[in-house]
Motif scaffolding. Sequence first.
Motif, PDB file in Angstrom:
ATOM      1  N   LYS A  81       0.839  -1.161   0.009  1.00 34.30           N
ATOM      2  CA  LYS A  81       0.112  -0.020  -0.144  1.00 34.30           C
ATOM      3  C   LYS A  81       1.000   1.202   0.035  1.00 34.30           C
ATOM      4  O   LYS A  81       0.577   2.329  -0.576  1.00 34.30           O
ATOM      5  N   ALA A  82       1.998   1.131   0.581  1.00 32.43           N
ATOM      6  CA  ALA A  82       2.939   2.280   0.837  1.00 32.43           C
ATOM      7  C   ALA A  82       3.361   2.583  -0.739  1.00 32.43           C
ATOM      8  O   ALA A  82       3.477   3.835  -1.127  1.00 32.43           O
ATOM      9  N   LEU A  83       3.659   1.641  -1.551  1.00 32.59           N
ATOM     10  CA  LEU A  83       4.275   1.747  -2.943  1.00 32.59           C
ATOM     11  C   LEU A  83       3.123   2.546  -3.757  1.00 32.59           C
ATOM     12  O   LEU A  83       3.295   3.417  -4.509  1.00 32.59           O
ATOM     13  N   THR A  84       2.209   1.699  -3.727  1.00 36.02           N
ATOM     14  CA  THR A  84       1.091   2.037  -4.538  1.00 36.02           C
ATOM     15  C   THR A  84       0.479   3.401  -4.135  1.00 36.02           C
ATOM     16  O   THR A  84       0.303   4.277  -4.983  1.00 36.02           O
ATOM     17  N   GLY A  85       0.250   3.704  -2.769  1.00 34.18           N
ATOM     18  CA  GLY A  85      -0.241   4.956  -2.487  1.00 34.18           C
ATOM     19  C   GLY A  85       0.594   6.041  -2.755  1.00 34.18           C
ATOM     20  O   GLY A  85       0.197   7.325  -3.143  1.00 34.18           O
ATOM     21  N   ALA A  86       2.146   5.902  -2.552  1.00 36.24           N
ATOM     22  CA  ALA A  86       2.845   6.736  -2.979  1.00 36.24           C
ATOM     23  C   ALA A  86       2.888   7.320  -4.468  1.00 36.24           C
ATOM     24  O   ALA A  86       2.867   8.546  -4.710  1.00 36.24           O
ATOM     25  N   ALA A  87       2.630   6.388  -5.142  1.00 37.11           N
ATOM     26  CA  ALA A  87       2.469   6.545  -6.644  1.00 37.11           C
ATOM     27  C   ALA A  87       1.319   7.251  -7.071  1.00 37.11           C
ATOM     28  O   ALA A  87       1.250   8.381  -7.736  1.00 37.11           O
ATOM     29  N   LEU A  88       0.213   7.109  -6.328  1.00 38.46           N
ATOM     30  CA  LEU A  88      -1.077   7.723  -6.943  1.00 38.46           C
ATOM     31  C   LEU A  88      -1.164   8.980  -6.380  1.00 38.46           C
ATOM     32  O   LEU A  88      -1.529   9.665  -6.947  1.00 38.46           O
ATOM     33  N   THR A 102      -7.552   8.544  -7.077  1.00 40.09           N
ATOM     34  CA  THR A 102      -6.477   8.224  -5.917  1.00 40.09           C
ATOM     35  C   THR A 102      -7.247   8.277  -4.523  1.00 40.09           C
ATOM     36  O   THR A 102      -6.988   7.214  -3.904  1.00 40.09           O
ATOM     37  N   ILE A 103      -8.176   8.768  -4.428  1.00 37.19           N
ATOM     38  CA  ILE A 103      -8.896   8.584  -3.303  1.00 37.19           C
ATOM     39  C   ILE A 103      -9.718   7.505  -3.236  1.00 37.19           C
ATOM     40  O   ILE A 103     -10.034   6.715  -2.120  1.00 37.19           O
ATOM     41  N   SER A 104     -10.368   7.153  -4.176  1.00 42.87           N
ATOM     42  CA  SER A 104     -11.192   5.881  -4.489  1.00 42.87           C
ATOM     43  C   SER A 104     -10.282   4.645  -4.001  1.00 42.87           C
ATOM     44  O   SER A 104     -10.698   3.719  -3.415  1.00 42.87           O
ATOM     45  N   ILE A 105      -9.379   4.397  -4.899  1.00 48.18           N
ATOM     46  CA  ILE A 105      -8.334   3.243  -4.776  1.00 48.18           C
ATOM     47  C   ILE A 105      -7.685   3.251  -3.295  1.00 48.18           C
ATOM     48  O   ILE A 105      -7.859   2.324  -2.809  1.00 48.18           O
ATOM     49  N   LEU A 106      -7.268   4.526  -2.899  1.00 43.62           N
ATOM     50  CA  LEU A 106      -6.637   4.117  -1.509  1.00 43.62           C
ATOM     51  C   LEU A 106      -7.742   3.981  -0.389  1.00 43.62           C
ATOM     52  O   LEU A 106      -7.393   3.545   0.425  1.00 43.62           O
ATOM     53  N   GLY A 107      -8.625   4.498  -0.618  1.00 44.48           N
ATOM     54  CA  GLY A 107     -10.012   4.399   0.397  1.00 44.48           C
ATOM     55  C   GLY A 107     -10.255   2.647   0.305  1.00 44.48           C
ATOM     56  O   GLY A 107     -10.217   2.333   1.581  1.00 44.48           O
ATOM     57  N   ARG A 108     -10.225   2.324  -0.683  1.00 46.78           N
ATOM     58  CA  ARG A 108     -10.505   0.474  -0.653  1.00 46.78           C
ATOM     59  C   ARG A 108      -9.429  -0.052  -0.202  1.00 46.78           C
ATOM     60  O   ARG A 108      -9.625  -0.833   0.624  1.00 46.78           O
ATOM     61  N   GLU A 109      -8.167   0.381  -0.337  1.00 45.81           N
ATOM     62  CA  GLU A 109      -7.078  -0.622   0.031  1.00 45.81           C
ATOM     63  C   GLU A 109      -6.762  -0.329   1.437  1.00 45.81           C
ATOM     64  O   GLU A 109      -6.562  -1.417   2.003  1.00 45.81           O
ATOM     65  N   ILE A 110      -6.777   1.008   1.849  1.00 48.04           N
ATOM     66  CA  ILE A 110      -7.044   1.161   3.368  1.00 48.04           C
ATOM     67  C   ILE A 110      -7.962   0.521   4.005  1.00 48.04           C
ATOM     68  O   ILE A 110      -7.843  -0.316   4.973  1.00 48.04           O
ATOM     69  N   GLY A 111      -9.306   0.513   3.588  1.00 47.22           N
ATOM     70  CA  GLY A 111     -10.199  -0.076   4.336  1.00 47.22           C
ATOM     71  C   GLY A 111     -10.242  -1.579   4.468  1.00 47.22           C
ATOM     72  O   GLY A 111     -10.294  -2.193   5.328  1.00 47.22           O
ATOM     73  N   ILE A 112      -9.881  -2.252   3.117  1.00 45.44           N
ATOM     74  CA  ILE A 112      -9.924  -3.754   3.231  1.00 45.44           C
ATOM     75  C   ILE A 112      -8.543  -4.234   4.178  1.00 45.44           C
ATOM     76  O   ILE A 112      -8.668  -5.042   4.783  1.00 45.44           O
ATOM     77  N   VAL A 114      -7.342  -2.654   6.854  1.00 48.39           N
ATOM     78  CA  VAL A 114      -7.775  -2.554   8.195  1.00 48.39           C
ATOM     79  C   VAL A 114      -9.045  -3.777   8.615  1.00 48.39           C
ATOM     80  O   VAL A 114      -8.825  -4.202   9.570  1.00 48.39           O
ATOM     81  N   LEU A 115      -9.909  -3.900   7.579  1.00 46.96           N
ATOM     82  CA  LEU A 115     -10.741  -5.270   7.761  1.00 46.96           C
ATOM     83  C   LEU A 115      -9.930  -6.464   7.846  1.00 46.96           C
ATOM     84  O   LEU A 115     -10.359  -7.356   8.719  1.00 46.96           O
ATOM     85  N   ARG A 116      -8.830  -6.701   7.197  1.00 42.93           N
ATOM     86  CA  ARG A 116      -8.092  -7.799   7.289  1.00 42.93           C
ATOM     87  C   ARG A 116      -7.625  -8.094   8.500  1.00 42.93           C
ATOM     88  O   ARG A 116      -7.290  -9.024   9.409  1.00 42.93           O
ATOM     89  N   PHE A 117      -6.930  -7.018   9.149  1.00 40.04           N
ATOM     90  CA  PHE A 117      -6.429  -6.895  10.443  1.00 40.04           C
ATOM     91  C   PHE A 117      -7.328  -7.263  11.415  1.00 40.04           C
ATOM     92  O   PHE A 117      -7.184  -7.890  12.536  1.00 40.04           O
ATOM     93  N   VAL A 118      -8.433  -6.722  11.487  1.00 35.72           N
ATOM     94  CA  VAL A 118      -9.773  -7.011  12.435  1.00 35.72           C
ATOM     95  C   VAL A 118      -9.887  -8.501  12.288  1.00 35.72           C
ATOM     96  O   VAL A 118     -10.239  -9.206  13.296  1.00 35.72           O
TER      97      VAL A 118
END
Length: 190
Positions: A81-88, A102-112, A114-118
């Motif tokens: 996520k750091a690599l993709t997020g930094a690029a976007l 950028t917000i749409s993609i990163l929102g999905r990536e960060i949300g999922i 966090v969900l994975r960790f939960v």
Amino acid sequence: MKRDERRVVSPWNIANVLTVLRLALVPFFVVCLFIPGTGWRVTALGVFAVASITDHLDGELARRYGLITDFGKIADPIADKALTGAALVSLSILNELPWWVTISILGREIGITVLRFVLLRHAVIPASYGGKIKTVLQIAAIVLYLLPWVPGPVRWVVMGAALVITVGTGVDYLVRAVKLRKVAKQARGE
């Protein structure tokens, strides 16, 4: 008495080293991207390509040689996520990619993420085939944006496909997570 045959894997292994390397390449990539000039743009592309290759390689090595560690389970998605997020984010700051993408993609990536960790305490939802396609499309789209001579419509078609698959797989993951939670509650008798 049954012997515990689980092998303890050191966090200091090649898979985790590649993950840390990918994380370390992110700031270098961003700096190269913001320095004006085609040579620096191509250098940024090279750094992004090397970092993207380590993403595939670290996972392959971890699975093939049994080098899966708790550190890797946490650090690998963060590095991705750091690599993709930094690029976007960088492409949006440079006004080459609209912020809503950028917000749409990163929102999905960060949300999922966090969900994975939960969900880790219940079970791991494995990456789907769609998730692998999402990753390939995101990387391809970013590469097309990093290349200085690619026509805008070609960039948009691939980024559009990446965006659609990213959102679609996010919805799929959410549905699978809800089902997993219901199964876990039933198993506990709630």
